[in-house]
Design a protein around this motif. Structure first.
Motif, mmCIF file in Angstrom:
data_model
loop_
_atom_site.group_PDB
_atom_site.id
_atom_site.type_symbol
_atom_site.label_atom_id
_atom_site.label_comp_id
_atom_site.label_asym_id
_atom_site.label_seq_id
_atom_site.Cartn_x
_atom_site.Cartn_y
_atom_site.Cartn_z
ATOM 1 N N LEU A 1 0.829 -1.208 0.000
ATOM 2 C CA LEU A 1 0.000 0.000 0.000
ATOM 3 C C LEU A 1 0.864 1.259 0.000
ATOM 4 O O LEU A 1 0.527 2.250 -0.662
ATOM 5 N N THR A 2 1.967 1.235 0.727
ATOM 6 C CA THR A 2 2.881 2.379 0.749
ATOM 7 C C THR A 2 3.486 2.608 -0.633
ATOM 8 O O THR A 2 3.538 3.748 -1.125
ATOM 9 N N ALA A 3 3.945 1.536 -1.282
ATOM 10 C CA ALA A 3 4.509 1.659 -2.632
ATOM 11 C C ALA A 3 3.467 2.157 -3.616
ATOM 12 O O ALA A 3 3.767 2.979 -4.492
ATOM 13 N N ALA A 4 2.222 1.657 -3.485
ATOM 14 C CA ALA A 4 1.155 2.096 -4.380
ATOM 15 C C ALA A 4 0.852 3.584 -4.193
ATOM 16 O O ALA A 4 0.650 4.320 -5.161
ATOM 17 N N TYR A 5 0.836 4.021 -2.939
ATOM 18 C CA TYR A 5 0.588 5.438 -2.651
ATOM 19 C C TYR A 5 1.685 6.317 -3.240
ATOM 20 O O TYR A 5 1.408 7.358 -3.860
ATOM 21 N N MET A 6 2.941 5.908 -3.074
ATOM 22 C CA MET A 6 4.042 6.700 -3.616
ATOM 23 C C MET A 6 4.033 6.680 -5.142
ATOM 24 O O MET A 6 4.379 7.683 -5.785
ATOM 25 N N ALA A 7 3.633 5.565 -5.747
ATOM 26 C CA ALA A 7 3.542 5.513 -7.205
ATOM 27 C C ALA A 7 2.476 6.477 -7.709
ATOM 28 O O ALA A 7 2.638 7.117 -8.759
ATOM 29 N N ARG A 8 1.377 6.581 -6.972
ATOM 30 C CA ARG A 8 0.329 7.534 -7.355
ATOM 31 C C ARG A 8 0.848 8.961 -7.266
ATOM 32 O O ARG A 8 0.533 9.806 -8.114
ATOM 33 N N LYS A 9 1.636 9.257 -6.215
ATOM 34 C CA LYS A 9 2.215 10.597 -6.092
ATOM 35 C C LYS A 9 3.171 10.885 -7.243
ATOM 36 O O LYS A 9 3.230 12.007 -7.762
ATOM 37 N N VAL A 10 3.933 9.883 -7.657
ATOM 38 C CA VAL A 10 4.833 10.054 -8.793
ATOM 39 C C VAL A 10 4.045 10.349 -10.057
ATOM 40 O O VAL A 10 4.408 11.233 -10.853
ATOM 41 N N LYS A 11 2.958 9.611 -10.259
ATOM 42 C CA LYS A 11 2.131 9.823 -11.444
ATOM 43 C C LYS A 11 1.584 11.239 -11.477
ATOM 44 O O LYS A 11 1.584 11.903 -12.528
ATOM 45 N N THR A 12 1.122 11.716 -10.317
ATOM 46 C CA THR A 12 0.608 13.092 -10.239
ATOM 47 C C THR A 12 1.717 14.095 -10.509
ATOM 48 O O THR A 12 1.528 15.079 -11.254
ATOM 49 N N LYS A 13 2.870 13.849 -9.942
ATOM 50 C CA LYS A 13 4.015 14.743 -10.132
ATOM 51 C C LYS A 13 4.421 14.819 -11.595
ATOM 52 O O LYS A 13 4.671 15.913 -12.136
ATOM 53 N N LEU A 14 4.462 13.689 -12.264
ATOM 54 C CA LEU A 14 4.859 13.661 -13.667
ATOM 55 C C LEU A 14 3.803 14.267 -14.573
ATOM 56 O O LEU A 14 4.134 14.872 -15.599
ATOM 57 N N SER A 15 2.537 14.143 -14.197
ATOM 58 C CA SER A 15 1.470 14.748 -15.018
ATOM 59 C C SER A 15 1.558 16.263 -14.968
ATOM 60 O O SER A 15 1.345 16.949 -15.966
ATOM 61 N N PHE A 16 1.912 16.796 -13.801
ATOM 62 C CA PHE A 16 2.103 18.246 -13.690
ATOM 63 C C PHE A 16 3.319 18.685 -14.500
ATOM 64 O O PHE A 16 3.321 19.740 -15.129
ATOM 65 N N LYS A 17 4.348 17.862 -14.525
ATOM 66 C CA LYS A 17 5.537 18.192 -15.287
ATOM 67 C C LYS A 17 5.232 18.240 -16.774
ATOM 68 O O LYS A 17 5.729 19.104 -17.509
#
Length: 317
Positions: free
Chosen positions: A299-315
């Motif tokens: 669950l922790t890895a999944a949460y961080m992957a979601r944050k990465v996806k959001t971060k990259l979408s903003f980029k």
């Protein structure tokens, strides 16, 4: 167990609409990278070969160990499954992380999940099979819960360091990644170290104890090369494909794991009169805590992957 964890992680990280994207990094063409010369080749093969060796070892053990009926064999099964899991996840991370920036993060998050599972498996088998009664009496009230907590913190800290301090070797990055892992190791290995130092001279030649000593030695050597960029610091530009510190770390970690498994097998076979009295019927509880550790880490890895996806979408915007 490795297959189940991989499937759970995949379902958590990606929804149905991303199915085609999920298949892309695992396409048959990626397998050819196993046989190409690149700076991750040694890292991939060391852990891949070790995983295959442990699969064969498990097949051999299953012929004489009743993993299904023997309650006391459950921790042995957990450490073997945990070892194969972390080796498999590490192989995938080093082989496929260059597919895209998102996959780079995601595969290494998966790698950290494998490390957390292995940390708990190591803590459990040391506590269950290798511990001496005198040390068990001192730490039985906190050892296993602390092992679960530190395994999860190791995963969470590594994921956060990867997300927040990517490509940075700063103090905060290293603290997030190495402090929880260091504390986890000191706790997890304490039953083994106590046994080594308190064993009478007549037991110093015990094969299990010799394997435990090798396990500790290989880990400490590997930890040094994980934290220090040698020999590439001595030979700049000469270690791109062979001789990197991380490659040496991989080899030492593999040797540590193989020695550990042999030590645990010998302890399982020869110390039943000790651990059966100490542990009673707690094996099911320890197995449940393993599943809890897996769930929290995934669950922790999944949460961080979601944050990465959001971060990259903003980029991209």
């Amino acid at each position: 167990m490795a297959t189940v964890i991989t499937e759970k992680l995949s379902r958590l990280l990606f929804n149905v609409r991303q199915g085609p994207q999920l298949l892309a990094p695992l396409s048959p063409s990626n397998a050819t990278q196993l046989f190409q010369q690149h700076n991750e080749a040694i890292n991939v093969w060391t852990h891949l070969v070790a995983a295959l060796i442990l699969l064969l070892r498990f097949q051999q053990l299953s012929q004489r160990v009743d993993f299904g009926q023997d309650l006391h064999a459950q921790p042995l099964l957990i450490i073997i499954a945990a070892s194969i899991t972390y080796l498999t996840f590490s192989t995938l991370a080093h082989l496929l992380q260059a597919k895209s920036e998102f996959w780079h993060y995601s595969f290494f998050f998966m790698d950290y999940v494998g490390v957390a599972i292995y940390q708990y498996g190591s803590a459990l088998c040391h506590y269950y099979y290798a511990i001496e009664p005198s040390w068990h009496e001192k730490i039985k009230g906190f050892y296993v819960p602390a092992a679960v907590l530190l395994a999860w913190l190791s995963c969470a800290g590594s994921c956060y360091a990867k997300y927040q301090y990517h490509q940075s070797a700063g103090l905060l990055s290293r603290l997030c990644q190495e402090l929880p892992s260091g504390l986890a190791y000191m706790l997890d290995i304490s039953p083994v170290v106590h046994r080594i130092y308190t064993a009478p001279p007549s037991q110093q030649s015990d094969p299990a104890l010799l394997y435990h000593k090798c396990q500790v030695l290989f880990f400490l050597i590997g930890a040094f090369f994980f934290s220090h960029p040698y020999p590439e610091k001595w030979f700049p530009g000469k270690c791109h494909f062979f001789g990197q510190s991380h490659q040496i770390f991989h080899v030492c970690l593999v040797l540590c794991t193989l020695a550990q498994i042999e030590a645990v097998v010998l302890d399982y076979e020869s110390r039943r009169h000790i651990y059966s009295a100490l542990q009673g019927d707690l094996a099911h509880n320890f197995s449940a805590l393993c599943l809890f550790t897996v769930t929290c880490s995934v669950l922790t890895a999944a949460y961080m992957a979601r944050k990465v996806k959001t971060k990259l979408s903003f980029k991209d915007e």
